[in-house]
Motif scaffolding. Structure first.
Motif, PDB file in Angstrom:
ATOM      1  N   GLU A   1      67.778  64.301  41.291  1.00 46.47           N
ATOM      2  CA  GLU A   1      67.784  63.915  39.900  1.00 46.47           C
ATOM      3  C   GLU A   1      66.451  64.291  39.273  1.00 46.47           C
ATOM      4  O   GLU A   1      65.384  64.004  39.839  1.00 46.47           O
ATOM      5  CB  GLU A   1      68.008  62.410  39.751  1.00 46.47           C
TER       6      GLU A   1
ATOM      7  N   SER B   1      68.229  62.468  32.164  1.00 44.02           N
ATOM      8  CA  SER B   1      68.259  62.981  33.532  1.00 44.02           C
ATOM      9  C   SER B   1      69.410  63.949  33.731  1.00 44.02           C
ATOM     10  O   SER B   1      70.495  63.776  33.167  1.00 44.02           O
ATOM     11  CB  SER B   1      68.424  61.837  34.544  1.00 44.02           C
TER      12      SER B   1
ATOM     13  N   GLU C   1      64.381  63.705  35.818  1.00 43.93           N
ATOM     14  CA  GLU C   1      64.301  62.946  34.562  1.00 43.93           C
ATOM     15  C   GLU C   1      63.103  63.443  33.766  1.00 43.93           C
ATOM     16  O   GLU C   1      61.959  63.406  34.252  1.00 43.93           O
ATOM     17  CB  GLU C   1      64.141  61.466  34.860  1.00 43.93           C
TER      18      GLU C   1
ATOM     19  N   ILE D   1      71.524  65.171  37.086  1.00 43.13           N
ATOM     20  CA  ILE D   1      71.772  64.849  38.487  1.00 43.13           C
ATOM     21  C   ILE D   1      72.614  65.973  39.066  1.00 43.13           C
ATOM     22  O   ILE D   1      73.698  66.287  38.562  1.00 43.13           O
ATOM     23  CB  ILE D   1      72.495  63.496  38.638  1.00 43.13           C
TER      24      ILE D   1
END
Length: 302
Positions: A297, A136, A299, A138
């Motif tokens: 975020e 991920s 992912e 962020i």
């Protein structure tokens, strides 16, 4: 002494200044210009972001501040005084200062300057952090009010992900994790009509098609929740989540190879509405000395 805003003649040079962060799974490049993420690569070399094409749109992941969307005639009032303000504000065209650089994390900062005060009369600080955790990235925007009066603003993210995703085939879908069917609004001349249109989602699912964007972005003022999955039924996908951002939009230029997933706090002006910044939908107010954070975020899966 305040830093001076970089002139347009310096922007190409600034745009070439990149900070690279990595971990065992991902590599991300972030530009000093706009603190804008330029790439999101997995260790196999696949890039999950749009790489820009002047025939469609050169942006990749601009930061929207201190307004989201357009002001009528690129002009608005702040406490009764008129200021010029381009679409999505000025942060995306500013040179940020790199204030923290670690292996898997960096922070760029934009502070009020003589030039920004001519457009936005507040002493602010805007920090943009990019941080890698596993698979991920962020991205967090932290806005601080360094002045002595309440500060109104809009803030948002505009990341463009590859459509189709690398290694993916078939129809791509947006699946809202709340399985909702939020009502939709459209823009006309960059500002909103009052009409709320039927949702394109069915039980939280939308199959993407370029024809859906002939009339510009699909905007959901409320109800999209805080997370979705983007991708085909099988194969690579991307889980996208956000926090402290009640508005959400989907956008592309028809025929281009990207889809923008855009969570916002604040939207464009509405037709017939006051052009005072405080009256723009979902304007955020920050008291003197306070700060607030907004984040997304992304992912990668598969």
């Amino acid at each position: 002494m305040r830093d001076k805003f970089r002139s347009d003649t310096k922007l190409p040079e600034i745009a070439m200044q990149l900070t690279r962060i990595t971990n065992d799974e991902l590599t991300v490049d972030v530009a000093a210009l706009g603190a804008e993420m330029q790439s999101l690569q997995t260790r196999d070399g696949r890039n999950w972001m749009w790489q820009g094409d002047a025939n469609f749109w050169t942006g990749r992941s601009p930061i929207l501040f201190p307004i989201v969307g357009k002001a009528i005639n690129d002009s608005l009032q702040i406490n009764g005084e008129r200021f010029q303000m381009g679409q999505h504000g000025f942060a995306r065209r500013c040179a940020f200062e790199l204030v923290l650089e670690e292996a898997s994390r960096c922070i760029y900062r934009l502070s009020a300057s003589d030039a920004t005060l001519q457009m936005y009369p507040f002493d602010f600080q805007l920090d943009i952090e990019h941080r890698l955790v596993g698979r991920s990235v962020i991205v967090t925007a932290t806005v601080a009010n360094l002045g002595d009066q309440p500060m109104p603003f809009g803030v948002g993210f505009h990341p463009a992900f590859a459509w189709p995703l690398p290694g993916a085939s078939g129809a791509h879908k947006i699946r809202l994790e709340n399985q909702n069917a939020p009502g939709m609004k459209r823009l006309s001349g960059g500002v909103f009509n009052e009409e709320v249109l039927p949702s394109p989602f069915v039980d939280g699912e939308l199959t993407l098609d370029h024809s859906q964007f002939v009339d510009d972005a699909m905007v959901f003022m409320e109800g999209a929740g805080e997370a979705l999955v983007y991708g085909p039924d099988e194969g690579p996908s991307l889980r996208f989540s956000w926090s402290n951002l009640p508005n959400f939009a989907l956008w592309t230029k028809p025929g281009a190879g990207f889809i923008c997933l855009e969570p916002w706090h604040g939207t464009a002006a509405a037709q017939g509405m006051s052009d005072e910044l405080a009256d723009r939908p979902y304007t955020y107010w920050l008291e003197a000395g306070d700060s607030a954070s907004f984040a997304f975020e992304a992912e990668v899966r598969g």
